[in-house]
Design a protein around this motif. Structure first.
Motif, PDB file in Angstrom:
ATOM      1  N   GLU A 194       0.845  -1.194   0.000  1.00 41.07           N
ATOM      2  CA  GLU A 194       0.000   0.000   0.000  1.00 41.07           C
ATOM      3  C   GLU A 194       0.884   1.250   0.000  1.00 41.07           C
ATOM      4  OE1 GLU A 194      -3.441  -0.895   2.507  1.00 41.07           O
ATOM      5  OE2 GLU A 194      -3.232   1.155   3.228  1.00 41.07           O
ATOM      6  N   ARG A 248       2.926   1.766  -3.301  1.00 34.72           N
ATOM      7  CA  ARG A 248       2.056   2.244  -4.368  1.00 34.72           C
ATOM      8  C   ARG A 248       1.742   3.735  -4.176  1.00 34.72           C
ATOM      9  NH1 ARG A 248      -1.529  -1.386  -6.972  1.00 34.72           N
ATOM     10  NH2 ARG A 248      -3.355  -0.310  -6.157  1.00 34.72           N
ATOM     11  N   ARG A 270       2.696   6.697  -6.895  1.00 39.88           N
ATOM     12  CA  ARG A 270       1.690   7.613  -7.466  1.00 39.88           C
ATOM     13  C   ARG A 270       2.025   9.067  -7.159  1.00 39.88           C
ATOM     14  NH1 ARG A 270      -2.110   4.112  -5.088  1.00 39.88           N
ATOM     15  NH2 ARG A 270      -2.562   5.715  -3.553  1.00 39.88           N
ATOM     16  N   VAL A 272      -2.518  15.786  -4.033  1.00 40.77           N
ATOM     17  CA  VAL A 272      -2.171  14.621  -4.847  1.00 40.77           C
ATOM     18  C   VAL A 272      -2.854  13.389  -4.259  1.00 40.77           C
ATOM     19  CG1 VAL A 272      -0.269  13.109  -5.515  1.00 40.77           C
ATOM     20  CG2 VAL A 272      -0.028  15.592  -5.717  1.00 40.77           C
ATOM     21  N   GLU A 273      -2.807  13.290  -2.947  1.00 43.57           N
ATOM     22  CA  GLU A 273      -3.451  12.188  -2.250  1.00 43.57           C
ATOM     23  C   GLU A 273      -3.962  12.681  -0.905  1.00 43.57           C
ATOM     24  OE1 GLU A 273      -3.648   8.641  -2.667  1.00 43.57           O
ATOM     25  OE2 GLU A 273      -2.673   8.565  -4.628  1.00 43.57           O
TER      26      GLU A 273
END
Lengths: 242, 242, 242, 242, 242, 242
Positions: free
Chosen positions: C93, C96, C100, C202-203
Motif C-alpha cells: 500500500e 504504491r 503515485r 495529490v493524495e
C-alpha cells in the motif's frame, strides 16, 4: 595414529570404500552412481544446447549444478523441498559449491554456447554427500563431454584437469579423513576440501562446530585431504578408463 | 611488498579505515554501524525472550543472523528480495555464516532460553560486506548482552571471547588484506576468514575464482588474515570501551 | 492551542525537526537520508535506461517506488519480508502511494524511455515513515534528474513541481501535525496528505481509527497539513539549494 | 449541472441503479449480491467461533475481509491470483479498506470471541467494485449478526450503525457521483468515501490521477459523496427491512 | 492378437519384466526399488509416531504419499520442482492417487495414531511410473508394517489385502497392457487401473488422448488390466516371501 | 429401484434440476451459469489472440481451463487460494480434467493460433461441481466460438461434437446418478464420467472411497452415467438453441 575407533576398523587417514558406477541410468549424457561407504549419490550430466541469459552471445558455455536429497535418504525422514515450495539454505549452499567446483576445471570458451547441468541427488546419506557429489559429478561431466566429442560437437575437451572433494575433521582430538555421519555429528571441526589433479585448492571450507581450531590442526587436516583427494582422483580415472 | 596499486596507496597488508559507531539507531538492544572503507553495514542485535522450537525446554538460548542488502547499496541497482519473494542463495549462505560465527563465541547455556537476532543490513557495498557484518555483529551482540547484564537478566556474560572476520585474496599475484570491490572482482582467489580473540579459526572459506591456489598461497593468505583480525578485534574492544 | 502534551513541548501545528542529508550513500544517482524527528528513511533514486513492458515504445518514461523497513527499525523486531517470502499488504500500500505521488509531479514524456526507481528504506521508525519517504524521495529524484541534465541525457527537467507529504491526526480531541509513534497509536483519526508546491492535493488518505470523524474535523486536519507541507517544501528547496 | 454526458442520461449527482439481493447463496450466514449498475459483487459473511491470535483471550471478536475478482469479471481477462500464487497490491489494499470500514461500525467487545469473515467477490466489474463491496458487506454482516441474535448466541447487536461507500471523481471538470468504468478511466481525480449512518467519515481516499486537485474541488466531491451515501444507507435499510 | 510391434517382441497382454528389490536403501522402515522394464521407482515407507491434525485424537492412523521425479529421469531434462518452488499439477495428481490407493487397503484404526509416509521417487522413467509406484509402495508399506509387528508396536497387521496398479491403453487400435513410454505417447486411450488382491477396483482413470473410446474398448482394457494386476500381486507376494 | 431416500424424492437414475443461463455476465465471449440443483458454477469463455509457448508457430490453437471455488461456496468457509498463495492439489486436478475434456471435442487446427480460456468458478457447491463445470464450459465455449464465426474470424467451427459430464456413485449399495453433497460424502464409490455426444468416453475416473468396487458395479455406474449424459447433452443443445 588414532585412538578414535572407526567403523570397520578404518584408519584415520583411510577413505571409505568408494564405488563409481557409470551408466547408472540410461537417458542422461552422463550418469554416475557414486558411493562413499553408505553414502550414495546419483550424479547425472545433461547437455543443453543453449546458455543462461548472462552468457548469451558470449561464445562461452556454462556449467551448473543442482543438489537434492530424497526425503528418506536420512535416518529420519526430512520433508520434501518440492512440497515445502523452497530449497533450504543448506541445499543452495551445496549446489553453489558443486557448480563452482566443476567450473574450476572447465574452459567455458572451449565448451561453446551450451550448458552442462549436473544433478546430484542423494539416494542414501551417511556423511560427505557434498564431497561425493563433486567427485561423482566430475565423472558424469567427463562422460557427457566424451559424448560431445564422439558426436563431433566438440573438437577438443573443455575439461582442463580432474577435480575431486573430500571431507576431513577432528573428532575427539583425532584428525580423520572422509567422515561418516556419526563422526560428522561428533566432530569439533569439519572441513570440505576440493582439489584439482594438480594438487591445488579449488575450495576450502572449514567450520568449527565446537571449539575453534588452530593453525596446526588446519595443517593436519589439509594434509589428510590432499592424501584422500589424490586417491579419489585415481579412482575417477580408473572408472573412466573402465 | 606489492606491485598492485591499491586505492589511496594502501599497503597489501593494510586494512581499510574501520569505523564502528555504537547506538546508530535507538530501538535495538545493540545497534552498530560498521564501516570498512566505503562498505557500510548496519548491525542490530534484538533480544527475544523465547527460543526456536528446536531449543524449547533445553535450557539453552539461540543466536541467529539475517543479512540483507538495500537495493541500491551496489553500483547498479539489484532487485529487492522482499519484492521477488525469496532470498538468493548468496544471501542465505552469508546469513548462515554470520550465525555460525556468532554462535562460536557464545555459551548458549549461559544465555538462557532467549534468542539474540542479529540483523546485518548493507547500506553501502564496496567489498567485504560479510566480514564487516560479522565484525560489527559481534559489537552489537556485546551491547545487547551488556544490557541484559545491566538489567539483571543475566548474571554472567555468555560471550566467551571476541570474534571478527576479514577477507583476503590474491590479485595479480599479490596477496592482499581486506579486499575492496575492484580487488574482489579482479582476484584469482578469495578467502573469508573468521577468527576468535585467541587467534583460532572459526571459519575458513577459500574459493579459487580463477586458477586453483597452492598450499603456499594459502599459507600467505592465512597469515594476512591473522594480522587483520587481530587489528579488528583491537578496534572492537576500543569501540566497546568507548 | 492544544492540551495534549507533545514530546519536547512541540506545538500542535509544529513539524518535528526535519533533516535532509543529500549524498548519504555514494552509488545511487540520488541518495537522501531524511529525518522527521526520530524517523529516518534512506531514499535512493536509481536511473535505469529502460522501461517496464507497459511503457515500451511509448516514448514515455516511468517512475516507481519500493518501500521497506529494516527488521529492527521498530520498537520490537518485526520479521524480515525477504525471509518470509512476501511483502505485507501495508508495504505494498505504501509503495504504491509513494509511486503515485512521485508520478504526479513528473512529465513522463519529457523523462524519455527510462525508469527512475525510488527505494525508500526505513532505518528507524517513529511514526510518519511514508510521509517522510515521499518528502525525501522527491529530493532524491531531483538529484537523479539533475545528474541526467548535467550529463546531457535530458534537455529539460521532467519534474513539474515539488511534492511533499505529512501526516495529521486527532489525538484526544486535538488536531496535531506530523504525528510521532505514540501519537499515531493513540489517535482517533489519522490522515496522510500529499500536496504539490502549488498547494493542490495529490493524495488524501484519512482513516478513522476510533470514532468516525466529522467534516469540521476534516477541514481542520487539511488546514494543518497544508501548513506543514508548505514548510516541508521550503525545506526541500533549501536542501537542494545547499 | 454537468456537461459530461453519462450513460443513460444519468445526472452528475445520481447513483447508478442499485440492487441488493439478500440470500443470494445458501450456505453463508449472510449472502448478498449487490449491484451498482453493471458492477456486481457477491458479499458473504461467515461466522467462525474463534479469533485470530492477536485477539485470543481478549474477550473481543474480529471482523475481517477478503476481496477477489473473477478472471473474466473485466473487459479483458486478467490472470487468476490463485494461479499466480499471490494477491496483487491492489487486491490487498482493497481488502484492508473493506476490513477497516466494517470494523469501524462494530463493537468488537459485544461481538464476543468470534470472527466474521466478509468475502467480497466481483462477478462483474464496471467501476466502483470496492465501494459496492463495502456497501454490500454491511448488509451481509447485518444478516450474519441477525442469525447470531436469533440463535441466542448474541444478546445485543455489536453493530453500532450502518456504513456505506461510494466513489466520486472529476471528469472533464465535472464532479460526478458513483463513477462507472469509462468515467473512472477518464477522471482526473478519484475519491472513495466511506461514511457512517451518522454522516461521519470512516475513510476518505482521494487520488489525483491527472492534475492535482484543489481544496474547492475536494469540498464538492465530499458533498456529492455525502449525498450518495445517505441514499445508499437508505437502500441498505430498505433491503434489510424487506 | 496384435499388429503393433512391441519392444523385444512383447505380447499385447504381457507385462514388462518386473523386478522388486527390497531393502534398496538402509534407513527407511521399508525401501523398495521397483522396475517395470526401464522404469525404475524407489519407494520408501517411513513410520512417524504422530498423525496430521485432522486425525489427532481419532485413534486412527494415516497413510500418505509423495511423488517426485529426478530431473534427468526422463529423455530430456525437466526442471527440478524444488528449484521452481512448486510441484506441478501432474505431480500432485499422482501423489494423491498413490495415497488413496494405499489407504484403500489399510485399516486405519488398526494402524493406531501413527503415519506411514510413502515416498515414490522416479530414478528412471519409461512410462507407467505411477503404476509402478503404487505397486512398489505396497511392498514398502508391507515391510514397514512387518517391522512394527516385529517390534511389538502393532499386534495385528492393519493391511487388509494387497493392492497393485497397471496402465493399459489402445495404440493403433490394439489394446496393450503396461505401456512403455513410446506406446504411451502414441496411444489414443490411456487408462490406469488400481485393483486389490480380491480383484476389485480401487481406482480407474481412463483418458482419451486422441479419439474418445467406446464401451467395448473399455471392457477390453479392464480385462487386460485385471490380468496384469493379478500377475503383479503374485510378484509382490513372491518378493515379500523372499 | 432404490431404497436410499434422495432429496425431494428424486429417483436413483434421475438428474437434479439443471438450469443453464447463457449471457450471465456481459464481458466474456461466453458466459454461462450452470446449476445442477443447488450446485452453481459460473463458466466463462475468453478468447485470446495468442497461444502458449508450446503451440507457437504450430498453426494450432489451445483450449485451457481454470477452476476455483468462492470461499463460502461450501457449508463451512474454506480459505481463499489466492490468499494462501497456492492452488490445492484438488483444484489442479479438476482444472486439468476440465481442460482435457474440452480439448477432446476441439479440432485445434481449425481453431487457429488463438486460445480459449475457460474459467469455472463455483458460486455455490452441493456436489458435482466438476461435472457441472465441464457441462457448462462446453456451452460457454460454444458461445465464444459462435462469436468468432459471426465476426468472420473463423470460417468453420472447431468444435467437433458436444461433451458433458456427470457423477455417479454407490450409496448404501444403491447406484445413484448425479450425486449431491450428502450422497457424495456417504458414498463408497464415486465416479466422474465425461462423454461425447456420440456416447463415447472422454474420461472415466472412479474411486473407491470405502470398499473396492466390482466389475458388475462398475457396469451399472457406467450405464447410469450414459443415461445422464445423454440428457445433459440434450439440455445443452436446447440452451444453445434458445
Amino acid at each position: 595414529m588414532t585412538e578414535f575407533a572407526r567403523t570397520g576398523g578404518r584408519a584415520a587417514d583411510q577413505l571409505r570404500p568408494v564405488r563409481i558406477t557409470r551408466g547408472f541410468t540410461v537417458h542422461a549424457e552422463g550418469s554416475v552412481l557414486i558411493e562413499f561407504g553408505q553414502t550414495r549419490v546419483l550424479c547425472t550430466a545433461s547437455v543443453e544446447e543453449k546458455v543462461p541469459p548472462h552468457k548469451k552471445g558470449s561464445g562461452e558455455g556454462w556449467v551448473t549444478a543442482e543438489y537434492g536429497m530424497l526425503p528418506r535418504a536420512t535416518h529420519t525422514r526430512s520433508s520434501r523441498e518440492a512440497a515445502k515450495g523452497k530449497q533450504t539454505g543448506r541445499t543452495q549452499e551445496i549446489q553453489r559449491l558443486i557448480g563452482r567446483s566443476m567450473r574450476a576445471v572447465f574452459d567455458l570458451k572451449r565448451l561453446g554456447e551450451r550448458t552442462i547441468h549436473l544433478d546430484c541427488d542423494v539416494l542414501q546419506a551417511d556423511g560427505g554427500t557434498r564431497t561425493a557429489a563433486i567427485t561423482g559429478a566430475f565423472v558424469a561431466a567427463q562422460d557427457a563431454v566424451g559424448k560431445l566429442l564422439a558426436e563431433g560437437k566438440l573438437a577438443t575437451t573443455p575439461i582442463v584437469q580432474p577435480v575431486a572433494a573430500v571431507s576431513v575433521g577432528i573428532v575427539e582430538g583425532t584428525p580423520l579423513l572422509d567422515l561418516e555421519y556419526v563422526e560428522d555429528s561428533a566432530c569439533d571441526t569439519d572441513m570440505n576440501v576440493v582439489m584439482t589433479g594438480a594438487g591445488h585448492f579449488v575450495e576450502v571450507q572449514g567450520t568449527a562446530e565446537g571449539a575453534a581450531f588452530t593453525r596446526a590442526e588446519m595443517d593436519q587436516l589439509l594434509q589428510l585431504a590432499d592424501k584422500g583427494i589424490q586417491e579419489l582422483i585415481a579412482l575417477q580415472l580408473a572408472a573412466l578408463a573402465g
